[in-house]
Design an enzyme around this catalytic site. Structure first.
Site, PDB file in Angstrom:
ATOM      1  CE1 TYR A  30       2.541   1.077  16.861  1.00 26.92           C
ATOM      2  CE2 TYR A  30       3.382   2.796  16.067  1.00 26.92           C
ATOM      3  CZ  TYR A  30       2.540   2.003  16.199  1.00 26.92           C
ATOM      4  OH  TYR A  30       1.389   2.032  15.344  1.00 26.92           O
ATOM      5  CE  LYS A 145       3.921  -1.160  14.498  1.00 24.02           C
ATOM      6  NZ  LYS A 145       2.706  -1.004  13.650  1.00 24.02           N
ATOM      7  CD  GLU A 177      -1.643   2.067   6.282  1.00 23.29           C
ATOM      8  OE1 GLU A 177      -1.172   0.688   6.551  1.00 23.29           O
ATOM      9  OE2 GLU A 177      -0.692   2.936   6.428  1.00 23.29           O
ATOM     10  CG  LEU A 201       3.418  -0.345   9.179  1.00 30.00           C
ATOM     11  CD1 LEU A 201       4.489   0.623   9.522  1.00 30.00           C
ATOM     12  CD2 LEU A 201       2.625  -0.589  10.459  1.00 30.00           C
TER      13      LEU A 201
END
Length: 284
Positions: A30, A145, A177, A201
């Protein structure tokens, strides 16, 4: 209206097969694209990341960039809001039986929708947000993702239940992250950013922050950041496409630096807003 496999439909009328691999396995990817004044922000970069994610999971990209751009702009124009968050998703599609192995022939399912963009209120930039920390127990391909986000949801829920904005993740003593954001630290005037690898990411806003650091002469380092460095930082930020940049002023109920947004954050936020306005004037 939402877009599903070539049709524009009211959300309540959009249907997918129960055999769709996105539904059964989370087998898909996505993107989330911020839109300001009906202009998608850094659309080309988002579509390149989508292409990388699709290639990584071996789903053929169903559209070229021109078609994707058309679809994104159509869904933007279909909505009543000027500032939006466009969500697009591609799964491997439906198969005749439930089998972990890829089906020999399946047509990808393509879905787009848009929602109002939840821009953080000014008070959060002025007071900062709080965060908790957790061990990063996600899989080892966080650079994709992927729609299979159960681990991220569980980690994000830890922040919600603690009344915090985000969960900061560490793996083997190294910052990766947040559950739904990239994380930056500042120490002695130097911006520290985790290096891109399979454990995080590659955020679009992350890239903008580093571009602005280089353009404004802000000293910065892209490298592994120790957990001790994060906890001892003068400033800590989170960044994402929908939150832009926000200062984290407390981590695990302990202050970061002075416990208030710092001067490096204030300068970066101004630079980001100026950059965003320039980009949007030039068409996104």
């Amino acid at each position: 209206m939402v877009y599903l496999n070539g049709e524009w439909l009211p959300p309540g009328e959009a249907r997918i097969s129960v055999m769709d691999r996105g539904f059964l396995f989370g087998d898909g990817v996505y993107e989330v694209i911020p839109v300001y004044s009906r202009r998608p922000f850094r659309l080309a970069e988002h579509l390149r990341r989508l292409d990388r994610s699709l290639a990584a999971v071996r789903i053929a990209n169903p559209h070229g960039p021109e078609v994707w751009e058309t679809l994104v702009r159509e869904v933007v124009e279909s909505a009543e809001w000027d500032d939006q968050s466009v969500y697009l998703q591609v799964t491997r599609g439906a198969a005749p039986v439930r089998n972990h192995a890829f089906p020999k022939a399946a047509t990808p399912t393509v879905f787009l929708m848009t929602e109002p963009l939840p821009v953080p209120p000014a008070e959060l930039r002025q007071t900062g947000v709080t965060a908790v920390s957790a061990a990063d127990n996600r899989w080892h391909r966080c650079d994709i993702k992927a729609i299979s986000l159960l681990a991220n949801c569980l980690l994000r829920q830890e922040a919600v239940e603690a009344g915090c904005a985000e969960t900061v993740l560490f793996r083997d003593g190294i910052l990766t992250e947040g559950a739904a954001a990239n994380i930056f630290a500042v120490k002695d005037g130097v911006l520290l950013a985790p290096q891109k690898n399979h454990l995080m990411l590659p955020g679009i806003t992350y890239d903008v922050v580093l571009e602005l650091a280089a353009a404004t002469g802000l000293p910065h380092e892209v490298r592994d950041i120790l957990e001790t460095e994060v906890r001892g930082a003068d400033e800590l930020w989170l960044s994402s496409s929908t939150k832009e940049i926000l200062p984290i002023v407390r981590l695990d109920d302990r202050p970061i630096g002075a416990g208030s947004p710092g001067p490096v954050y204030a300068a970066m936020y101004r630079s980001y807003q100026e950059f965003k306005q320039k980009v949007m004037r030039n068409g996104g």
